[in-house]
Design a protein around this motif. Structure first.
Motif, PDB file in Angstrom:
ATOM      1  N   ARG A  66       8.191 -11.937 -42.326  1.00 44.20           N
ATOM      2  CA  ARG A  66       6.992 -11.650 -42.942  1.00 44.20           C
ATOM      3  C   ARG A  66       6.029 -10.660 -42.005  1.00 44.20           C
ATOM      4  O   ARG A  66       5.705  -9.743 -42.653  1.00 44.20           O
ATOM      5  CB  ARG A  66       6.358 -12.703 -43.419  1.00 44.20           C
ATOM      6  N   VAL A  67       5.983 -10.593 -40.938  1.00 43.02           N
ATOM      7  CA  VAL A  67       5.419  -9.720 -40.050  1.00 43.02           C
ATOM      8  C   VAL A  67       5.977  -8.514 -40.117  1.00 43.02           C
ATOM      9  O   VAL A  67       5.254  -7.431 -40.333  1.00 43.02           O
ATOM     10  CB  VAL A  67       5.352 -10.216 -38.486  1.00 43.02           C
ATOM     11  N   CYS A  68       7.277  -8.368 -40.088  1.00 40.87           N
ATOM     12  CA  CYS A  68       8.023  -7.198 -40.245  1.00 40.87           C
ATOM     13  C   CYS A  68       8.004  -6.480 -41.414  1.00 40.87           C
ATOM     14  O   CYS A  68       7.886  -5.307 -41.655  1.00 40.87           O
ATOM     15  CB  CYS A  68       9.379  -7.364 -39.865  1.00 40.87           C
ATOM     16  N   ALA A  69       7.868  -7.403 -42.748  1.00 34.92           N
ATOM     17  CA  ALA A  69       7.832  -6.767 -44.023  1.00 34.92           C
ATOM     18  C   ALA A  69       6.724  -6.016 -44.263  1.00 34.92           C
ATOM     19  O   ALA A  69       6.493  -4.885 -44.880  1.00 34.92           O
ATOM     20  CB  ALA A  69       7.753  -7.955 -44.892  1.00 34.92           C
ATOM     21  N   LEU A  70       5.584  -6.355 -43.628  1.00 31.81           N
ATOM     22  CA  LEU A  70       4.343  -5.612 -43.827  1.00 31.81           C
ATOM     23  C   LEU A  70       4.296  -4.286 -43.119  1.00 31.81           C
ATOM     24  O   LEU A  70       4.035  -3.088 -43.629  1.00 31.81           O
ATOM     25  CB  LEU A  70       2.991  -6.426 -43.296  1.00 31.81           C
ATOM     26  N   GLY A  71       5.023  -4.407 -42.031  1.00 30.50           N
ATOM     27  CA  GLY A  71       5.294  -2.981 -41.202  1.00 30.50           C
ATOM     28  C   GLY A  71       6.090  -2.144 -42.139  1.00 30.50           C
ATOM     29  O   GLY A  71       5.673  -0.932 -42.182  1.00 30.50           O
ATOM     30  N   ALA A  72       7.088  -2.665 -42.674  1.00 28.23           N
ATOM     31  CA  ALA A  72       8.091  -2.042 -43.413  1.00 28.23           C
ATOM     32  C   ALA A  72       7.224  -1.525 -44.548  1.00 28.23           C
ATOM     33  O   ALA A  72       7.476  -0.128 -45.144  1.00 28.23           O
ATOM     34  CB  ALA A  72       9.320  -2.360 -44.121  1.00 28.23           C
ATOM     35  N   HIS A  73       6.373  -2.197 -45.393  1.00 33.51           N
ATOM     36  CA  HIS A  73       5.631  -1.650 -46.462  1.00 33.51           C
ATOM     37  C   HIS A  73       4.717  -0.845 -46.178  1.00 33.51           C
ATOM     38  O   HIS A  73       4.531   0.456 -46.773  1.00 33.51           O
ATOM     39  CB  HIS A  73       4.731  -3.175 -47.183  1.00 33.51           C
ATOM     40  N   VAL A  74       3.940  -0.781 -45.000  1.00 32.88           N
ATOM     41  CA  VAL A  74       2.947   0.442 -44.459  1.00 32.88           C
ATOM     42  C   VAL A  74       3.541   1.382 -44.411  1.00 32.88           C
ATOM     43  O   VAL A  74       2.990   2.592 -44.557  1.00 32.88           O
ATOM     44  CB  VAL A  74       2.151  -0.524 -43.275  1.00 32.88           C
ATOM     45  N   LYS A  75       4.974   1.490 -43.834  1.00 34.81           N
ATOM     46  CA  LYS A  75       5.509   2.734 -43.375  1.00 34.81           C
ATOM     47  C   LYS A  75       5.628   3.661 -44.619  1.00 34.81           C
ATOM     48  O   LYS A  75       5.421   5.139 -44.568  1.00 34.81           O
ATOM     49  CB  LYS A  75       7.079   2.506 -43.113  1.00 34.81           C
ATOM     50  N   SER A  76       5.692   2.962 -45.909  1.00 36.64           N
ATOM     51  CA  SER A  76       5.612   3.972 -47.073  1.00 36.64           C
ATOM     52  C   SER A  76       4.249   4.032 -47.823  1.00 36.64           C
ATOM     53  O   SER A  76       4.055   4.983 -49.001  1.00 36.64           O
ATOM     54  CB  SER A  76       6.792   3.324 -48.011  1.00 36.64           C
ATOM     55  N   THR A  88      -5.514 -10.320 -43.661  1.00 36.16           N
ATOM     56  CA  THR A  88      -5.646 -11.847 -42.641  1.00 36.16           C
ATOM     57  C   THR A  88      -4.349 -12.559 -42.816  1.00 36.16           C
ATOM     58  O   THR A  88      -3.937 -13.152 -41.708  1.00 36.16           O
ATOM     59  CB  THR A  88      -6.659 -12.560 -43.154  1.00 36.16           C
ATOM     60  N   THR A  89      -3.453 -12.528 -43.795  1.00 35.13           N
ATOM     61  CA  THR A  89      -2.329 -13.073 -43.918  1.00 35.13           C
ATOM     62  C   THR A  89      -1.113 -12.657 -42.798  1.00 35.13           C
ATOM     63  O   THR A  89      -0.667 -13.345 -42.410  1.00 35.13           O
ATOM     64  CB  THR A  89      -1.659 -13.097 -45.295  1.00 35.13           C
ATOM     65  N   TRP A  90      -1.594 -11.197 -42.423  1.00 29.77           N
ATOM     66  CA  TRP A  90      -0.588 -10.758 -41.643  1.00 29.77           C
ATOM     67  C   TRP A  90      -0.827 -11.451 -39.990  1.00 29.77           C
ATOM     68  O   TRP A  90       0.131 -11.734 -39.352  1.00 29.77           O
ATOM     69  CB  TRP A  90      -0.497  -9.329 -41.325  1.00 29.77           C
ATOM     70  N   TYR A  91      -2.069 -11.686 -39.750  1.00 26.67           N
ATOM     71  CA  TYR A  91      -2.379 -12.354 -38.572  1.00 26.67           C
ATOM     72  C   TYR A  91      -2.068 -13.876 -38.489  1.00 26.67           C
ATOM     73  O   TYR A  91      -1.629 -14.136 -37.602  1.00 26.67           O
ATOM     74  CB  TYR A  91      -4.016 -12.223 -38.255  1.00 26.67           C
ATOM     75  N   ASP A  92      -2.248 -14.410 -39.658  1.00 24.37           N
ATOM     76  CA  ASP A  92      -1.767 -15.818 -40.011  1.00 24.37           C
ATOM     77  C   ASP A  92      -0.116 -16.097 -39.390  1.00 24.37           C
ATOM     78  O   ASP A  92       0.491 -16.892 -38.913  1.00 24.37           O
ATOM     79  CB  ASP A  92      -1.719 -16.258 -41.281  1.00 24.37           C
ATOM     80  N   ASP A  93       0.564 -14.992 -40.079  1.00 27.15           N
ATOM     81  CA  ASP A  93       2.003 -14.814 -39.979  1.00 27.15           C
ATOM     82  C   ASP A  93       2.444 -14.592 -38.392  1.00 27.15           C
ATOM     83  O   ASP A  93       3.458 -15.131 -37.802  1.00 27.15           O
ATOM     84  CB  ASP A  93       2.734 -13.981 -40.608  1.00 27.15           C
ATOM     85  N   ILE A  94       1.708 -13.708 -37.736  1.00 26.79           N
ATOM     86  CA  ILE A  94       1.830 -13.547 -36.377  1.00 26.79           C
ATOM     87  C   ILE A  94       1.431 -14.718 -35.466  1.00 26.79           C
ATOM     88  O   ILE A  94       2.472 -15.020 -34.776  1.00 26.79           O
ATOM     89  CB  ILE A  94       0.847 -12.512 -35.747  1.00 26.79           C
ATOM     90  N   ALA A  95       0.391 -15.479 -35.818  1.00 23.52           N
ATOM     91  CA  ALA A  95       0.206 -16.747 -35.098  1.00 23.52           C
ATOM     92  C   ALA A  95       1.183 -17.713 -35.287  1.00 23.52           C
ATOM     93  O   ALA A  95       1.666 -18.529 -34.462  1.00 23.52           O
ATOM     94  CB  ALA A  95      -1.149 -17.582 -35.647  1.00 23.52           C
ATOM     95  N   GLU A  96       1.913 -18.045 -36.814  1.00 24.01           N
ATOM     96  CA  GLU A  96       2.668 -18.955 -36.900  1.00 24.01           C
ATOM     97  C   GLU A  96       4.035 -18.667 -36.447  1.00 24.01           C
ATOM     98  O   GLU A  96       4.705 -19.374 -35.697  1.00 24.01           O
ATOM     99  CB  GLU A  96       3.094 -18.711 -38.591  1.00 24.01           C
ATOM    100  N   MET A 163      11.191  -5.538 -34.594  1.00 28.44           N
ATOM    101  CA  MET A 163      10.977  -6.779 -35.197  1.00 28.44           C
ATOM    102  C   MET A 163      12.232  -7.160 -35.425  1.00 28.44           C
ATOM    103  O   MET A 163      12.825  -8.276 -35.321  1.00 28.44           O
ATOM    104  CB  MET A 163      10.013  -6.767 -36.105  1.00 28.44           C
ATOM    105  N   ASN A 164      13.210  -6.232 -35.973  1.00 27.53           N
ATOM    106  CA  ASN A 164      14.570  -6.586 -36.447  1.00 27.53           C
ATOM    107  C   ASN A 164      15.299  -6.864 -35.029  1.00 27.53           C
ATOM    108  O   ASN A 164      16.160  -7.701 -35.236  1.00 27.53           O
ATOM    109  CB  ASN A 164      15.310  -5.408 -37.170  1.00 27.53           C
ATOM    110  N   GLN A 165      15.114  -6.283 -34.023  1.00 26.89           N
ATOM    111  CA  GLN A 165      15.868  -6.602 -32.662  1.00 26.89           C
ATOM    112  C   GLN A 165      15.509  -8.209 -32.383  1.00 26.89           C
ATOM    113  O   GLN A 165      16.230  -8.910 -31.890  1.00 26.89           O
ATOM    114  CB  GLN A 165      15.380  -5.725 -31.591  1.00 26.89           C
ATOM    115  N   LEU A 166      14.156  -8.548 -32.362  1.00 29.18           N
ATOM    116  CA  LEU A 166      13.748  -9.780 -32.141  1.00 29.18           C
ATOM    117  C   LEU A 166      14.263 -10.894 -33.287  1.00 29.18           C
ATOM    118  O   LEU A 166      14.898 -11.812 -32.554  1.00 29.18           O
ATOM    119  CB  LEU A 166      12.464  -9.931 -32.288  1.00 29.18           C
TER     120      LEU A 166
END
Length: 188
Positions: A66-76, A88-96, A163-166
């Motif tokens: 989910r954290v990675c998906a936002l980065g992929a979305h933002v890329k475009s 804020t959901t991105w920060y929630d996903d980072i915390a989770e 993120m994919n590597q992790l």
């Protein structure tokens, strides 16, 4: 010796034999039941630990994706800039993701402890850097320069690759720990 004495001695020997047999039967039955109880307890503990590991692996990977998906979305999308414009959901996903990686590091098998610990630390450092804190175990905020573009902004492709590597590290550990098929080819 008269017959009464012989009968009494025979009865005493018979009774002591019967009592010994009852005692030994009780002793071995109790021992067998105790061994069965201990085996069942070990099986329950093993099942509980396996369930904890599966839950931690599942949730860690889910939130990393989910954290990675936002980065992929933002890329475009040129209107959103991470981490400044992140929902804020991105920060929630980072915390989770941090919480589940920490739990996974606690529950994982000994063989996977170092790999998962490194991935958890890398993600913690990345997430701290993204939200403006100095990453732990680093001297400066430049530890993640490999995911920055030349203008100092987040390079979304490098972020997604990181993120994919992790995620691959975690899923490969899960595959090996639960013996679920071949390793991912990017980490061979």
């Amino acid at each position: 010796m008269d017959t009464a004495t012989a009968g009494l001695i025979g009865t005493a020997i018979g009774a002591s034999g019967a009592l010994t047999a009852v005692f030994l039967t009780h002793y071995f039955t109790q021992r067998r039941e105790n061994d069965r109880y201990l085996r069942e307890q070990a099986q329950e503990k093993s099942k509980w630990l396996r369930d904890q590991k599966q839950t931690c692996y599942h949730n860690a990977v889910k939130h990393l994706i989910r954290v990675c998906a936002l980065g992929a979305h933002v890329k475009s999308n040129t209107f959103i800039k991470l981490p400044d414009d992140a929902p804020t959901t991105w920060y929630d996903d980072i915390a989770e993701a941090n919480a589940w990686l920490t739990s996974l590091h606690y529950f994982c098998g000994d063989y996977y402890y170092d790999d998962i610990g490194s991935a958890a630390t890398e993600f913690l450092n990345l997430s701290n850097w993204l939200i403006g804190f100095k990453p732990t175990g680093t001297r400066s905020r430049t530890h993640f320069l490999h995911i920055l573009s030349e203008d100092g902004e987040l390079d979304y492709q490098a972020f997604v690759d990181f993120m994919n590597q992790l995620e691959c590290t975690i899923t490969n550990c899960a595959r090996r720990e639960f013996q679920l098929g071949p390793r991912h080819s990017s980490l061979d």
